[in-house]
Design a protein around this motif. Sequence first.
Motif, short mmCIF file in Angstrom:
data_model
loop_
_atom_site.label_atom_id
_atom_site.label_comp_id
_atom_site.label_asym_id
_atom_site.label_seq_id
_atom_site.Cartn_x
_atom_site.Cartn_y
_atom_site.Cartn_z
N UNK A 36 -2.92 -45.52 12.29
CA UNK A 36 -2.43 -44.27 12.26
C UNK A 36 -2.30 -43.72 10.73
N UNK A 37 -1.87 -44.81 10.04
CA UNK A 37 -1.46 -44.63 8.53
C UNK A 37 -2.91 -44.50 7.71
N UNK A 38 -3.82 -45.14 8.04
CA UNK A 38 -4.94 -45.12 7.26
C UNK A 38 -6.05 -43.89 7.62
N UNK A 39 -5.56 -43.45 9.06
CA UNK A 39 -6.24 -42.22 9.51
C UNK A 39 -5.73 -40.92 8.90
N UNK A 40 -4.42 -41.05 8.45
CA UNK A 40 -3.79 -39.80 7.74
C UNK A 40 -4.09 -39.95 6.51
N UNK A 41 -4.19 -41.08 5.77
CA UNK A 41 -4.58 -41.16 4.53
C UNK A 41 -5.94 -40.79 4.27
#
Length: 276
Positions: A36-41
């Motif tokens: 989820x963090x990488x998808x946002x970034x």
Amino acid sequence: YDATREGFSLGSAQGAEDLRRAAVKLGALRWIRRGRGWSAAYGGAAILLMVDDGRPFKEPIDWGAIRCIRGAKVLTRWDLSPLSYDWGRATWSLGDVELWQVTVGHRSLHVHSDRLVVIQGEDLPDDVLQHDNGWGGSIFDLTWAELRNYGSALDYLPEFVSMLTQGVFKQKGLASGVLAGKAQEIADRYEALTGGLSVLNALALDADAESYEVLTRPVSGLREVFDVLIQALVAANRYPRVIVLGESPGGLHAGADAPEIRAYYDDVSAGQPEHY
């Protein structure tokens, strides 16, 4: 992180609780947080499930022959590219990616969509998505300029602080001495004065012909400039100021009862059923 820090529940039945414990032991929550963090970034990410069902990666999972889950690999959008699409086998997946080309380390694999949990980035119109292999946007798309301006201001701040004070030597007849070819003697004199100031913290000056003073540059307005940069950064972000900057809320409702903090956690709670 805040959306997942309290863990998760799959139900109160014993079988559901056993499954939850097994997922925690495998690291499922860590995969979800990272994905989820990488998808946002980066605009997208995926969790590659290491399902042992006797089939190669390029074939769909045989759900009736699963032996075990050996783990997972979290990938960014740059590790995946669409290879083929589903054009009619099932109307609900019409046009969706069926086969992906996945890069893990130095190895490239063809992976069926069954074996990937694809996590989109920021939602964008379909015509925009098509230009980028179907991937969404990054949270930095809207905040990059403000982050760059704020970061640049912070980078220049130490240099500005070092220039707040400036020592000035005054010598009678300095210009005429330079024109008369005595520049080296004048430079040697200043070097000796500087050496004495560094070692003895004192200066020996000719009372009639020399003087030394420290000039201070004004710093008024600097705080206002940073406030403008911070306001622009917060305005471009989805999070309140106290979260973006890690500040402690003040006033009558300090701490967890601050309106900004409550609004932030309400937003986190609203996103849990949709994203997690």
